[in-house]
Design a protein around this motif. Structure first.
Motif, short mmCIF file in Angstrom:
data_model
loop_
_atom_site.label_atom_id
_atom_site.label_comp_id
_atom_site.label_asym_id
_atom_site.label_seq_id
_atom_site.Cartn_x
_atom_site.Cartn_y
_atom_site.Cartn_z
N MET A 38 21.42 21.28 -32.70
CA MET A 38 20.55 20.81 -31.54
C MET A 38 20.67 19.40 -31.33
N ASP A 39 20.99 19.00 -30.03
CA ASP A 39 21.04 17.76 -29.41
C ASP A 39 19.80 17.51 -29.08
N TYR A 40 19.33 16.34 -29.72
CA TYR A 40 17.87 16.06 -29.29
C TYR A 40 18.06 14.52 -28.13
N ALA A 41 19.45 14.10 -28.12
CA ALA A 41 19.41 12.98 -27.51
C ALA A 41 19.09 13.22 -25.92
N HIS A 42 18.52 12.27 -24.99
CA HIS A 42 18.31 12.37 -23.73
C HIS A 42 19.01 11.19 -22.90
N PRO A 43 20.45 11.43 -22.74
CA PRO A 43 21.12 10.51 -21.90
C PRO A 43 20.85 10.54 -20.58
N LYS A 44 20.81 9.52 -19.84
CA LYS A 44 20.61 9.42 -18.31
C LYS A 44 21.73 9.11 -17.66
N LYS A 45 22.22 9.35 -16.48
CA LYS A 45 23.19 8.85 -15.79
C LYS A 45 22.86 7.39 -15.39
N PHE A 46 23.90 6.52 -15.19
CA PHE A 46 23.95 5.29 -14.90
C PHE A 46 23.34 5.05 -13.60
N LYS A 47 23.46 6.08 -12.79
CA LYS A 47 22.87 5.93 -11.51
C LYS A 47 21.39 5.99 -11.37
N GLU A 48 20.77 6.84 -12.47
CA GLU A 48 19.33 6.83 -12.68
C GLU A 48 18.94 5.45 -13.11
N TYR A 49 19.44 4.77 -13.74
CA TYR A 49 18.75 3.52 -14.23
C TYR A 49 19.06 2.44 -12.82
N GLU A 50 19.88 2.77 -12.18
CA GLU A 50 19.96 1.81 -11.13
C GLU A 50 18.81 2.06 -10.01
N ASP A 51 18.80 3.26 -9.86
CA ASP A 51 17.88 3.83 -8.90
C ASP A 51 16.21 3.30 -9.39
N ARG A 52 16.23 3.47 -10.73
CA ARG A 52 15.00 2.94 -11.47
C ARG A 52 14.80 1.32 -10.91
N TYR A 53 15.73 0.76 -11.22
CA TYR A 53 15.69 -0.88 -11.08
C TYR A 53 15.58 -1.25 -9.74
N ASP A 54 16.26 -0.44 -8.61
CA ASP A 54 16.24 -0.90 -7.32
C ASP A 54 14.83 -0.44 -6.75
N ARG A 55 14.35 0.59 -7.03
CA ARG A 55 13.04 1.07 -6.37
C ARG A 55 11.90 -0.06 -7.07
N ILE A 56 12.00 -0.59 -8.11
CA ILE A 56 11.15 -1.38 -8.46
C ILE A 56 11.26 -2.75 -7.61
N THR A 57 12.29 -3.03 -7.64
CA THR A 57 12.57 -4.18 -6.54
C THR A 57 12.17 -4.09 -5.13
N VAL A 58 12.47 -2.71 -4.56
CA VAL A 58 12.17 -2.51 -3.26
C VAL A 58 10.47 -2.45 -3.19
N ASP A 59 9.84 -2.07 -4.37
CA ASP A 59 8.30 -2.05 -4.11
C ASP A 59 7.73 -3.53 -4.32
N PHE A 60 8.24 -4.27 -4.93
CA PHE A 60 7.72 -5.47 -5.12
C PHE A 60 8.08 -6.26 -3.56
N ALA A 61 9.37 -6.13 -3.16
CA ALA A 61 9.49 -6.87 -1.90
C ALA A 61 8.79 -6.43 -0.72
N ARG A 62 8.66 -5.00 -0.74
CA ARG A 62 7.72 -4.55 0.44
C ARG A 62 6.31 -5.43 0.21
N ARG A 63 5.72 -5.43 -0.93
CA ARG A 63 4.58 -6.03 -0.90
C ARG A 63 4.53 -7.67 -0.61
N ASP A 64 5.56 -8.25 -1.41
CA ASP A 64 5.65 -9.60 -0.95
C ASP A 64 6.15 -9.75 0.55
N PHE A 65 6.92 -8.80 1.09
CA PHE A 65 7.15 -9.29 2.66
C PHE A 65 5.98 -9.22 3.55
N LYS A 66 4.92 -8.38 3.13
CA LYS A 66 3.85 -8.16 3.92
C LYS A 66 3.03 -9.38 3.86
N TYR A 67 2.92 -10.06 2.54
CA TYR A 67 2.53 -11.45 2.48
C TYR A 67 3.21 -12.64 3.43
#
Length: 397
Positions: free
Chosen positions: A1-30
């Protein structure tokens, strides 16, 4: 049984970029708030004027742009770190083994089958940085119930829910519904009770129609936009550094005034300064050696003591005092080697201080340095256009 949970590289990119966009949207309002405030305090200023463009670009970089450039530079490094952390967790899970064969927590029989492994913190009072351990979920073939054990064979103890009023352990009664799990919590001590509902149907995330456009803008995916931000960040850093330097010079004006008054002597001028002073005190045949050219310049000198009745101690002491005094307002100093004396022949070395920072340190050691003067007006007092930042501090325009 394989217990590893690999993610596609794009999932990491999406995760990082969503954090960037969330912060940027907040700061852009300021930033938009700053922009509106700017035109309120500068009603006669046109949006495309040099002054408005300069200040608003500056504010944009401080509030939004600098962080975007930093996150762009850290993107690959952060994603690589996340991947390494997940790979380490996957390896920890896949390589884990139960140290002993456990008995079913319900019927006491053996022969349990592993159906899942997961990483968890052990105990109720765990801290954020406590290490995660592998928890095994096993199904009993005899009673068809599940049991949970840690890798070392210890039984998993369910974390208790405490009464918010009297802190006693709550009794729990769970009811499985079609689309949810309902749990009723009852306190056996004070009779306080409440219900909690866990929705089993995962709510669909609402589509974000502006995400891809914001991602392209805020994650600096466009090469031209990215370079504009990088150039602007460098210009802002240069301005900030220049402001620090000007402020430092203003605060230490007495030091820089003293630096400006230092006579920066060339090598031929040394003889013109020292020779007549020493000759007047009875030291004759003064001469300079060949300069030692390295990171710093050192020059040896020598002379004869023309006063035969002066002993070696007084001769060395007097010569040292004369040299130090003659060079006091110049960029040359006697080295720590001091003066050597033998049979009326004296020698020593002097060192040149050439760059401003070295000369600054030199004058700071001087006993003649004037005391610091307090500035009559700070930069904040000079400014007429302060704007509140997102952290409550003033941004001086």
């Amino acid at each position: 049984m394989d217990y590893a949970h690999p993610k596609k590289f794009k999932e990491y990119e999406d995760r990082y970029d969503r954090i960037t966009v969330d912060f940027a949207r907040r700061d852009f309002k300021y930033f938009l708030q700053f922009r509106d405030e700017w035109f309120k305090i500068m009603p006669d200023e046109k949006p495309d004027s040099f002054r408005s463009t300069f200040h608003l670009n500056w504010i944009y970089m401080m509030v939004v742009g600098n962080a975007l450039v930093d996150r762009y530079y850290k993107r690959d490094e952060t994603i690589a770190k996340w991947i390494a952390e997940d790979e380490a967790k996957d390896l920890q899970i896949s390589s884990s083994r139960l140290s002993v064969e456990p008995n079913c927590q319900h019927c006491g029989k053996q022969g349990l089958r592993i159906i899942d492994k997961t990483l968890m913190n052990r105990g109720e009072d765990y801290k954020y940085d406590d290490p995660e351990e592998v928890l095994f979920m096993l199904k009993c073939p005899h009673c068809d119930k599940n049991s949970a054990f840690w890798e070392d064979g210890a039984e998993w103890e369910r974390r208790h829910t405490y009464c918010p009023k009297c802190k006693a352990i709550m009794e729990e009664r769970t009811t499985r519904l079609k689309t949810a799990i309902k749990t009723k919590y009852s306190c056996p001590k004070c009779q306080h009770s409440y219900q909690d509902k866990l929705d089993l149907i995962r709510k669909k995330e609402k589509p974000d129609p502006d995400f891809e456009d914001d991602r392209r803008a805020f994650c600096l995916l466009d090469e031209k936009v990215r370079q504009e931000h990088i150039d602007a960040k460098h210009r802002l850093e240069g301005m900030v550094q220049l402001d620090k330097e000007l402020k430092e010079k203003e605060d230490n004006k007495h030091i820089y005034d003293a630096v400006a008054q230092i006579k920066k002597l060339k090598i031929p001028e040394l003889s013109e300064i020292l020779s007549p002073v020493l000759e007047k005190a009875g030291y004759i045949e003064f001469s300079l050696d060949k300069p030692e050219m390295g990171r710093d310049v050192f020059i040896g000198f020598s002379c004869l003591d023309g006063k035969n009745d002066r002993d070696d101690y007084d001769s060395r002491k007097t010569l040292k005092k004369l040299v130090n005094k003659a060079l006091n307002d110049t960029n040359w100093r006697l080295t720590s080697d001091g003066i050597t004396y033998r049979l009326g022949y004296l020698s020593g070395r002097v060192r040149a201080y050439e760059n401003e920072e070295d000369i600054k340190k030199l004058v700071m050691k001087s006993k003649n340095l004037k005391s610091k003067q307090t500035s009559s007006q700070t930069n904040k007092e000079k400014s007429s256009y302060p704007i509140k930042g997102k952290d409550g501090r003033d941004i001086i325009l």
